[in-house]
Design a protein around this motif. Sequence first.
Motif, PDB file in Angstrom:
ATOM      1  N   GLU A   4      -7.588 -12.654   1.200  1.00  0.00           N
ATOM      2  CA  GLU A   4      -7.133 -12.881  -0.175  1.00  0.00           C
ATOM      3  C   GLU A   4      -6.002 -13.904  -0.222  1.00  0.00           C
ATOM      4  O   GLU A   4      -5.876 -14.669  -1.170  1.00  0.00           O
ATOM      5  CB  GLU A   4      -6.658 -11.560  -0.789  1.00  0.00           C
ATOM      6  N   TRP A  51       0.858  -1.181   0.000  1.00  0.00           N
ATOM      7  CA  TRP A  51       0.000   0.000   0.000  1.00  0.00           C
ATOM      8  C   TRP A  51       0.894   1.232   0.000  1.00  0.00           C
ATOM      9  O   TRP A  51       1.988   1.212   0.553  1.00  0.00           O
ATOM     10  CB  TRP A  51      -0.870   0.053   1.255  1.00  0.00           C
ATOM     11  N   PRO A 109      -2.006   0.913   5.833  1.00  0.00           N
ATOM     12  CA  PRO A 109      -3.324   0.301   5.631  1.00  0.00           C
ATOM     13  C   PRO A 109      -4.147   0.299   6.915  1.00  0.00           C
ATOM     14  O   PRO A 109      -3.611   0.183   8.021  1.00  0.00           O
ATOM     15  CB  PRO A 109      -2.998  -1.129   5.202  1.00  0.00           C
ATOM     16  N   GLU A 110      -5.446   0.435   6.729  1.00  0.00           N
ATOM     17  CA  GLU A 110      -6.358   0.339   7.862  1.00  0.00           C
ATOM     18  C   GLU A 110      -6.575  -1.139   8.174  1.00  0.00           C
ATOM     19  O   GLU A 110      -6.301  -2.018   7.357  1.00  0.00           O
ATOM     20  CB  GLU A 110      -7.675   1.008   7.510  1.00  0.00           C
ATOM     21  N   HIS A 112      -8.441  -3.175   5.581  1.00  0.00           N
ATOM     22  CA  HIS A 112      -7.654  -3.536   4.394  1.00  0.00           C
ATOM     23  C   HIS A 112      -6.714  -4.704   4.705  1.00  0.00           C
ATOM     24  O   HIS A 112      -6.497  -5.577   3.865  1.00  0.00           O
ATOM     25  CB  HIS A 112      -6.861  -2.342   3.882  1.00  0.00           C
ATOM     26  N   GLU A 141      -8.752  -7.869   4.729  1.00  0.00           N
ATOM     27  CA  GLU A 141      -9.033  -8.278   3.346  1.00  0.00           C
ATOM     28  C   GLU A 141      -7.823  -8.967   2.732  1.00  0.00           C
ATOM     29  O   GLU A 141      -7.960  -9.951   2.012  1.00  0.00           O
ATOM     30  CB  GLU A 141      -9.408  -7.063   2.495  1.00  0.00           C
ATOM     31  N   ALA A 142      -6.637  -8.433   2.996  1.00  0.00           N
ATOM     32  CA  ALA A 142      -5.412  -9.019   2.440  1.00  0.00           C
ATOM     33  C   ALA A 142      -5.188 -10.426   2.990  1.00  0.00           C
ATOM     34  O   ALA A 142      -4.797 -11.333   2.239  1.00  0.00           O
ATOM     35  CB  ALA A 142      -4.219  -8.128   2.745  1.00  0.00           C
TER      36      ALA A 142
END
Length: 99
Positions: free
Chosen positions: A47, A32, A36-37, A40, A43-44
């Motif tokens: 993923e 990023w 990152p919050e 995020h 989410e990573a």
Amino acid sequence: MPYAMRHAPSGTLLAVVQRNGYKLAYYGLVLWEQRPEEAHMAEALAEAAIEPGDAAGRLSDWEAMELTEHEAKMANVKLRNDPRRVVYYRNGILAATDA
């Protein structure tokens, strides 16, 4: 400077299969431009198929780590576009091994 996710207990930097601007798949660090919050970062992990029950699945064990552009590029070089490789940052040293 870019930010990556670092697993504090192991020093592992988070890498996943991604798509470049030409829609070609490559394996590299999740980066990023700004810190990152937490959403995020969660989410990573999702993923990367890291589940909350996995050894590295607790979001609280991960931290946003600022890297230099050179360190980010070298980490991706060390991954060799190979999902079997793991890159880590420990004691100021960037290194990689086969998983």
